[in-house]
Design a protein around this motif. Sequence first.
Motif, PDB file in Angstrom:
ATOM      1  N   PRO A  13       8.468  48.809  47.457  1.00  0.00           N
ATOM      2  CA  PRO A  13       9.892  49.192  47.473  1.00  0.00           C
ATOM      3  C   PRO A  13      10.711  48.276  46.562  1.00  0.00           C
ATOM      4  N   VAL A  14      11.707  48.838  45.823  1.00  0.00           N
ATOM      5  CA  VAL A  14      12.565  48.090  44.897  1.00  0.00           C
ATOM      6  C   VAL A  14      13.614  47.318  45.686  1.00  0.00           C
ATOM      7  N   GLU A  15      13.662  46.001  45.413  1.00  0.00           N
ATOM      8  CA  GLU A  15      14.647  45.175  46.108  1.00  0.00           C
ATOM      9  C   GLU A  15      16.012  45.297  45.437  1.00  0.00           C
ATOM     10  N   LYS A  16      17.019  45.456  46.219  1.00  0.00           N
ATOM     11  CA  LYS A  16      18.378  45.553  45.699  1.00  0.00           C
ATOM     12  C   LYS A  16      18.938  44.154  45.447  1.00  0.00           C
ATOM     13  N   THR A  17      19.494  43.907  44.190  1.00  0.00           N
ATOM     14  CA  THR A  17      20.089  42.613  43.826  1.00  0.00           C
ATOM     15  C   THR A  17      21.591  42.774  43.679  1.00  0.00           C
ATOM     16  N   GLU A  18      22.278  41.753  44.118  1.00  0.00           N
ATOM     17  CA  GLU A  18      23.738  41.780  44.045  1.00  0.00           C
ATOM     18  C   GLU A  18      24.200  41.439  42.624  1.00  0.00           C
ATOM     19  N   ASP A  19      25.140  42.216  42.107  1.00  0.00           N
ATOM     20  CA  ASP A  19      25.651  42.024  40.737  1.00  0.00           C
ATOM     21  C   ASP A  19      26.670  40.879  40.731  1.00  0.00           C
ATOM     22  N   ILE A  20      26.269  39.756  40.162  1.00  0.00           N
ATOM     23  CA  ILE A  20      27.157  38.596  40.046  1.00  0.00           C
ATOM     24  C   ILE A  20      27.399  38.331  38.566  1.00  0.00           C
ATOM     25  N   ARG A  21      28.641  38.396  38.151  1.00  0.00           N
ATOM     26  CA  ARG A  21      28.971  38.245  36.728  1.00  0.00           C
ATOM     27  C   ARG A  21      29.510  36.834  36.446  1.00  0.00           C
ATOM     28  N   PRO A  22      29.058  36.247  35.347  1.00  0.00           N
ATOM     29  CA  PRO A  22      29.625  34.949  34.945  1.00  0.00           C
ATOM     30  C   PRO A  22      30.973  35.153  34.262  1.00  0.00           C
ATOM     31  N   VAL A  23      31.940  34.312  34.582  1.00  0.00           N
ATOM     32  CA  VAL A  23      33.279  34.417  34.003  1.00  0.00           C
ATOM     33  C   VAL A  23      33.800  33.022  33.669  1.00  0.00           C
ATOM     34  N   ARG A  24      34.787  33.004  32.815  1.00  0.00           N
ATOM     35  CA  ARG A  24      35.532  31.776  32.531  1.00  0.00           C
ATOM     36  C   ARG A  24      36.894  31.866  33.211  1.00  0.00           C
ATOM     37  N   VAL A  25      37.312  30.766  33.776  1.00  0.00           N
ATOM     38  CA  VAL A  25      38.578  30.772  34.499  1.00  0.00           C
ATOM     39  C   VAL A  25      39.448  29.610  34.034  1.00  0.00           C
ATOM     40  N   MET A  26      40.705  29.691  34.364  1.00  0.00           N
ATOM     41  CA  MET A  26      41.640  28.591  34.156  1.00  0.00           C
ATOM     42  C   MET A  26      42.474  28.430  35.415  1.00  0.00           C
ATOM     43  N   VAL A  27      42.821  27.197  35.718  1.00  0.00           N
ATOM     44  CA  VAL A  27      43.661  26.904  36.872  1.00  0.00           C
ATOM     45  C   VAL A  27      45.111  26.909  36.421  1.00  0.00           C
ATOM     46  N   LEU A  28      45.914  27.742  37.045  1.00  0.00           N
ATOM     47  CA  LEU A  28      47.313  27.877  36.642  1.00  0.00           C
ATOM     48  C   LEU A  28      48.093  26.613  36.976  1.00  0.00           C
ATOM     49  N   ALA A  29      49.020  26.276  36.081  1.00  0.00           N
ATOM     50  CA  ALA A  29      49.886  25.109  36.279  1.00  0.00           C
ATOM     51  C   ALA A  29      51.259  25.436  35.721  1.00  0.00           C
ATOM     52  N   GLY A  30      52.285  24.994  36.415  1.00  0.00           N
ATOM     53  CA  GLY A  30      53.659  25.220  35.966  1.00  0.00           C
ATOM     54  C   GLY A  30      54.181  24.035  35.177  1.00  0.00           C
ATOM     55  N   SER A  31      54.954  24.303  34.155  1.00  0.00           N
ATOM     56  CA  SER A  31      55.537  23.248  33.325  1.00  0.00           C
ATOM     57  C   SER A  31      56.885  23.715  32.817  1.00  0.00           C
ATOM     58  N   ASP A  32      57.821  22.745  32.717  1.00  0.00           N
ATOM     59  CA  ASP A  32      59.147  23.074  32.192  1.00  0.00           C
ATOM     60  C   ASP A  32      59.239  22.813  30.702  1.00  0.00           C
ATOM     61  N   VAL A  33      58.107  22.536  30.053  1.00  0.00           N
ATOM     62  CA  VAL A  33      58.084  22.316  28.613  1.00  0.00           C
ATOM     63  C   VAL A  33      57.662  23.610  27.940  1.00  0.00           C
ATOM     64  N   ASP A  34      58.509  24.140  27.102  1.00  0.00           N
ATOM     65  CA  ASP A  34      58.243  25.392  26.409  1.00  0.00           C
ATOM     66  C   ASP A  34      57.875  25.078  24.962  1.00  0.00           C
TER      67      ASP A  34
ATOM     68  N   ILE B 262      54.664  29.485  34.116  1.00  0.00           N
ATOM     69  CA  ILE B 262      53.209  29.638  34.194  1.00  0.00           C
ATOM     70  C   ILE B 262      52.772  30.451  32.986  1.00  0.00           C
ATOM     71  N   LYS B 263      51.810  29.913  32.238  1.00  0.00           N
ATOM     72  CA  LYS B 263      51.365  30.565  31.012  1.00  0.00           C
ATOM     73  C   LYS B 263      49.878  30.866  31.095  1.00  0.00           C
ATOM     74  N   VAL B 264      49.501  32.012  30.554  1.00  0.00           N
ATOM     75  CA  VAL B 264      48.102  32.412  30.492  1.00  0.00           C
ATOM     76  C   VAL B 264      47.834  32.968  29.094  1.00  0.00           C
ATOM     77  N   PRO B 265      46.585  32.906  28.637  1.00  0.00           N
ATOM     78  CA  PRO B 265      46.264  33.522  27.341  1.00  0.00           C
ATOM     79  C   PRO B 265      46.278  35.042  27.437  1.00  0.00           C
ATOM     80  N   LEU B 266      46.376  35.681  26.305  1.00  0.00           N
ATOM     81  CA  LEU B 266      46.428  37.136  26.276  1.00  0.00           C
ATOM     82  C   LEU B 266      45.158  37.758  26.842  1.00  0.00           C
ATOM     83  N   THR B 267      44.033  37.069  26.704  1.00  0.00           N
ATOM     84  CA  THR B 267      42.753  37.613  27.187  1.00  0.00           C
ATOM     85  C   THR B 267      42.663  37.671  28.706  1.00  0.00           C
ATOM     86  N   ALA B 268      43.597  37.039  29.415  1.00  0.00           N
ATOM     87  CA  ALA B 268      43.549  37.057  30.880  1.00  0.00           C
ATOM     88  C   ALA B 268      44.182  38.317  31.467  1.00  0.00           C
TER      89      ALA B 268
END
Length: 377
Positions: free
Chosen positions: A31-52, A292-298
Amino acid sequence: MVSSRFPRFTPRISTIYIAVACAALAACSKPVEKTEDIRPVRVMVLAGSDVDVNAEFAGEVRARVESRLGFRVGGKIVSRKVDVGTLVKRGQVLMALDPQDLKLSQAQAMAALRSAETSRDLAKADAQRYRELRGKNFVSQAVLDEKESTLRAAQASVDAQQALYSGQSNQAAYATLTADVDGVVTQVDAEVGQVVSPGTPVVQVAKAGEKEIVIGLPEDKVDALRQITDVHVRLWADPGRSVAGKIREISPVADPATRTYTAKVTVPDTLDARLGMTAVVQFASRTATPQIKVPLTALFHEKSATSVWVVENGAVKLVPVTVAGAAGNDLVLSAGVKPGQSVVTAGVNLLKPGQKVTILGNDVPVAPSKAVAGAAK
């Protein structure tokens, strides 16, 4: 006539054999064993700043004062005493011309001066004799005036020849090119044996001391950036260190080739920058509230909604956000997320709600605005 020794297979019997064979094969396979689909991703931790961060521009480190030196007279170069990178002191000889013709002109001027002095001395003695004769009333006043006039003309001739001799002496001295400041040779434009005309640049010397960063500003940002005083500079060779800079000059005329306006940013001596290094000049301003700033790819676009993938407990969920505007290469989010959350920045189109993910590395972003804020402190 068909022999009766061979049994005849009917279609019904063939079907039974095929079904039995398929059942046997199915029983042998695992019997074929079912595997869970886990995808690798890149993340960033959001941070607030008053410097523009309004803009960043790459530039080149240059000396504030760069002199292109040339001979005041023309001639053939007979010696070159320096190379590119040579440290020079004020008065040090850089190059020399063949002085033979200049010395001959100087000698000619000296001979003319001596001749004029002889004529003046003769006129002076002659005038003195006629003064004595006039005192005894042996000659008329008109004759004495003529001798006095001759003396003055002879003296004027001496003065003219003296000036000519001084000029020729200076010309002979100009055959040697010396440094007028302490600095370093950054360019050599002539070699031994080359004949140059007066004023032709042959050596470029950068004055030691204050340095500056030269950048080009686009025409649509010149007026806005002119008003910003929060300017920071960092070297490409040392990106982790940022120092405060000051706009010293912005050209009023655009460069005809690049159509940008040349700006010069002064940096302190504490920045260990060598001439020719690449530097980044960052213009920033303070905002009323932290951003809070994020890149366009997010960003993930679905129909008319804009969202981001937030990672929680090893899985992702789709969170709608509101984009307030752009800040350099990033986008400013005004609602939907908060500092401290982890947001996927790559592969957003391959995810689905609740999907398990694995984080590649520990990508905690250091936004340009945060770097400036740290430098400002």
